[in-house]
Write an enzyme that holds these catalytic residues in place. Structure first.
Site, PDB file in Angstrom:
ATOM      1  N   HIS A 216      -6.684  26.267 -54.181  1.00 11.17           N
ATOM      2  CA  HIS A 216      -6.135  24.922 -54.333  1.00 11.17           C
ATOM      3  C   HIS A 216      -4.639  24.934 -54.637  1.00 11.17           C
ATOM      4  O   HIS A 216      -4.010  23.882 -54.681  1.00 11.17           O
ATOM      5  CB  HIS A 216      -6.932  24.147 -55.386  1.00 11.17           C
ATOM      6  CG  HIS A 216      -8.219  23.616 -54.820  1.00 11.17           C
ATOM      7  ND1 HIS A 216      -8.669  22.345 -54.988  1.00 11.17           N
ATOM      8  CD2 HIS A 216      -9.143  24.225 -54.029  1.00 11.17           C
ATOM      9  CE1 HIS A 216      -9.821  22.175 -54.356  1.00 11.17           C
ATOM     10  NE2 HIS A 216     -10.126  23.303 -53.776  1.00 11.17           N
ATOM     11  N   SER A 220      -5.911  25.349 -47.916  1.00  3.48           N
ATOM     12  CA  SER A 220      -6.718  26.107 -46.979  1.00  3.48           C
ATOM     13  C   SER A 220      -5.901  26.509 -45.765  1.00  3.48           C
ATOM     14  O   SER A 220      -4.992  25.801 -45.347  1.00  3.48           O
ATOM     15  CB  SER A 220      -7.908  25.262 -46.510  1.00  3.48           C
ATOM     16  OG  SER A 220      -8.775  25.004 -47.579  1.00  3.48           O
ATOM     17  N   LYS A 244     -18.852  17.150 -43.467  1.00  3.97           N
ATOM     18  CA  LYS A 244     -18.926  18.295 -42.548  1.00  3.97           C
ATOM     19  C   LYS A 244     -19.668  19.460 -43.210  1.00  3.97           C
ATOM     20  O   LYS A 244     -20.485  20.133 -42.573  1.00  3.97           O
ATOM     21  CB  LYS A 244     -17.524  18.730 -42.118  1.00  3.97           C
ATOM     22  CG  LYS A 244     -17.566  19.755 -40.997  1.00  3.97           C
ATOM     23  CD  LYS A 244     -16.248  19.868 -40.253  1.00  3.97           C
ATOM     24  CE  LYS A 244     -16.391  20.828 -39.092  1.00  3.97           C
ATOM     25  NZ  LYS A 244     -15.723  20.382 -37.873  1.00  3.97           N
ATOM     26  N   ASP A 245     -19.397  19.686 -44.506  1.00  3.50           N
ATOM     27  CA  ASP A 245     -20.120  20.733 -45.226  1.00  3.50           C
ATOM     28  C   ASP A 245     -21.607  20.423 -45.302  1.00  3.50           C
ATOM     29  O   ASP A 245     -22.447  21.321 -45.199  1.00  3.50           O
ATOM     30  CB  ASP A 245     -19.553  20.898 -46.649  1.00  3.50           C
ATOM     31  CG  ASP A 245     -18.237  21.685 -46.662  1.00  3.50           C
ATOM     32  OD1 ASP A 245     -17.944  22.341 -45.644  1.00  3.50           O
ATOM     33  OD2 ASP A 245     -17.527  21.647 -47.680  1.00  3.50           O
ATOM     34  N   GLU A 288     -30.999  48.112 -48.570  1.00  2.00           N
ATOM     35  CA  GLU A 288     -31.157  46.816 -47.940  1.00  2.00           C
ATOM     36  C   GLU A 288     -30.171  46.679 -46.790  1.00  2.00           C
ATOM     37  O   GLU A 288     -29.126  47.332 -46.777  1.00  2.00           O
ATOM     38  CB  GLU A 288     -30.912  45.715 -48.981  1.00  2.00           C
ATOM     39  CG  GLU A 288     -32.002  45.623 -50.022  1.00  2.00           C
ATOM     40  CD  GLU A 288     -33.261  44.950 -49.507  1.00  2.00           C
ATOM     41  OE1 GLU A 288     -34.045  45.624 -48.817  1.00  2.00           O
ATOM     42  OE2 GLU A 288     -33.468  43.769 -49.785  1.00  2.00           O
TER      43      GLU A 288
END
Lengths: 423, 189
Positions: A216, A220, A244-245, A288
């Site tokens: 922040h 971005s 959108k998320d 894994e």
């Protein structure tokens, strides 16, 4: 009333709190009106997805811990009890176990996004390094969590991984004894792994907070990789990116649910449903899936210490990546050569992943050596050199000029965004 | 206050890099704090080392009488498997012959057993690579190309003296400290 924050909220209760502790102002600033590049694609969902995944892991983990017993004679049975007797225990455990895999899927895509669009470049170097630290913490947490059911793979995975430290000269054996709290993986080891598996997720929350705080400050990155030049290039985070998320979150939950309800053990190993036996090693130990590329790098080196160092170095190069990539252009869209090489790197990681799951013999050793060499070649040689020779494509003037149908114009932000806000 | 009092004293000396009483106090405070932090951290770190009850379990007595030549048994010592192998004369001869062979971790067979008790090979049953338990203690298991043990995890071969011959393991199977307490009894640890 000196010292009170000047709150702009109407609601008297919110206003009363906000003027004493301006968390509502902060949320509004950072998640409400926060100016966000208007051209995000769906790759920019994965940070939010990772955040949600972390919350799911902590929530299910806390309830699992209420029914789990961290003792070598009782751990395996307590997990079976969770599966059979505890109300919804099977759901909690399958969500937690598959949640680990989902977490790595999400984070690996999130990292690919960063690599493809050059999000690690100045001024976001520290943001990227915090991300690498988050990945390391995730790996440690996942490894220790996998030990807790105390099955054969748990026990022997713990043995092999802790033994990695014995490769270091002089202090190696002491470190391993210290990690174990004994002379083999045993009850003290299980106890401390449970304690740390509980602690580390909260450390993760702390580093994630720093990761977001740094984000922040710089703002971005975006698919064009060019800086935001003004309000016409951005949209408020809410409602545009909250929505959108949300779309991405729905898709994420569908994939998650497919694993949990239809193939809950697909990514696990049958051997881990056999209680740990210190006298018998399973014929084929594999970690894994999310550790397989690193395991392949470890095994590609015939020397024990060399393998261990190279495995740690494979993550170390990521931390210094901002200084290895010399190209000033961020997004691969404008880097015709890098745009191909990034996919070669992805292929290289997939090959490593496949090799890590196969026995270390014959063609698999050769393949994993080639892939390991290429992995380091990419970061240590190709990226520093490529930045100097690659002819990049011309960058657009601004985000709004590149993505808006009207071509931007002097102040398209207000004019173009308003009808959408009303609708 | 202290600064203003110190300033006139420092003035006659040249430059600002003067060592003052204040610097000394800062150093002593920092050093004291470092020692204090260390004193608090050490018990936390050391609490993770093997505890007294774990150390107390550090010896095991084994009766060798039931183990006939060619057989091997596995006993637990400090939570680890220990291989006790009653070697046949051929195996002993092979191990001695290989003293001159290619050994990544050179050791004489005689140095890995007790004098006069050469039939008893006692080694920690943990592969020196990454800690798996090698196969070969049962005669039905794979014993590798050198007739000793074979680790299935990453393919290390050990000979009839427990020495590494082939594969990624860097060292021979460790010989634990042990002593004979009579002809057919040993104490490991």
């Amino acid at each position: 009333m000196a010292g009170l924050h000047k709150s702009e909220f109407e609601n008297p209760v919110i206003r009363w709190v906000d003027s004493r502790l301006p968390i509502f102002t902060m949320l509004q600033k950072e998640y409400g009106v926060f100016p966000t590049p208007r051209n995000f694609n769906y790759f920019w969902n994965f940070g939010a997805l990772a955040m949600i995944n972390l919350v799911i892991m902590i929530a299910t983990g806390i309830f699992l811990a209420m029914n789990y017993t961290a003792h070598k004679d009782m751990a395996f049975d307590s997990v079976e009890r969770i599966m059979r007797d505890v109300n919804w225990g099977w759901l909690l455990r399958y969500v937690h176990a598959n949640g680990a895999s989902m977490f790595f899927i999400v984070v690996y895509i999130h990292m690919f996004r960063g690599l493809y669009y050059g999000s690690y470049k100045t001024p976001r170097e520290l943001l990227w390094i915090l991300g690498v630290i988050i990945m390391l913490l995730m790996m440690a947490t996942a490894f220790m969590g996998y030990v807790l059911p105390w099955g054969q793979m748990s026990y022997w995975g713990a043995t092999v991984i802790t033994n990695l430290f014995s490769a270091f000269p002089l202090v190696g054996e002491h470190i391993v004894t210290w990690l174990w709290g004994g002379f083999s993986v045993d009850n003290p080891t299980l106890n401390r792994f449970f304690s740390l598996h509980f602690l580390l997720p909260f450390v993760l929350v702390g580093v994630v907070f720093l990761h977001i705080a740094a984000l922040h400050i710089t703002g971005s990155n975006n698919p064009l990789g060019i800086d935001v030049k003004g309000p016409q290039d951005t949209l408020p985070f809410h409602p545009y990116y909250t929505i959108k998320d949300s779309v991405g979150i729905c898709v994420y939950f569908i994939v998650f649910a497919l694993f949990v309800f239809f193939a809950p053990n697909y990514l696990g190993h049958a051997d881990n449903y056999i209680p740990a036996n210190p006298l018998v090693t399973p014929a084929h130990i594999v970690p894994e899936w999310y550790f397989l590329p690193f395991y392949a790098i470890l095994r590609s080196v015939p020397d024990k210490l060399g393998g261990v160092l190279l495995m740690f170095a494979s993550i170390g190069v990521l931390a210094v990546l901002p200084w290895l990539d010399t190209s000033p252009v961020r997004s691969a869209r404008f880097r015709p050569v890098y745009r191909i090489l990034i996919w070669v790197l992805v292929l290289c990681c997939v090959v490593l992943g496949v090799c890590g799951g196969k026995p270390a013999e014959g063609i698999w050793v050769v393949l994993s050596r080639i892939a390991t060499a290429y992995y380091f070649l990419h970061f240590l040689v190709i990226l520093p050199v490529l930045g100097k020779f690659e002819r990049t494509l011309p960058l657009p003037e601004s985000i709004s000029r590149a993505v808006l149908p009207t071509g931007g114009g002097p102040l398209p932000g207000g004019a173009a965004a308003k009808p959408m806000e009303k609708a | 206050m202290a600064d203003s009092a110190a300033a006139p004293q420092a003035a006659p000396h040249a430059g600002g890099a003067e060592v003052t009483k204040r610097d000394f106090l800062k150093l002593v405070t920092a050093a004291g704090a470092a020692v204090g932090v260390g004193a608090i951290v050490w018990p936390l770190v050391d609490s993770m080392n093997p505890s007294a009850d774990v150390l107390a379990l550090s010896s095991t007595t084994v009766d060798l009488a039931p183990v006939t030549a060619g057989q091997a048994i596995t006993v637990m010592w400090r939570g680890k498997p220990v291989f006790v192998r009653h070697r046949t004369p051929e195996e002993i001869a092979k191990a001695k012959a290989d003293d001159k062979g290619r050994l990544p971790d050179p050791a004489l067979d005689a140095a890995r057993v007790k004098p006069g008790k050469e039939q008893w090979l006692i080694v920690v049953g943990i592969c020196t690579h990454l800690g798996c338990v090698p196969l070969g203690n049962r005669s039905t298991e794979v014993r590798g190309e050198y007739g000793g043990w074979f680790c299935p995890c990453h393919g290390s071969h050990y000979d009839t003296s427990g020495r590494i011959r082939q594969g990624p393991a860097p060292a021979n199977l460790a010989v634990p400290p042990y002593a004979f307490e009579g002809d057919t009894k040993i104490k490991i640890g």
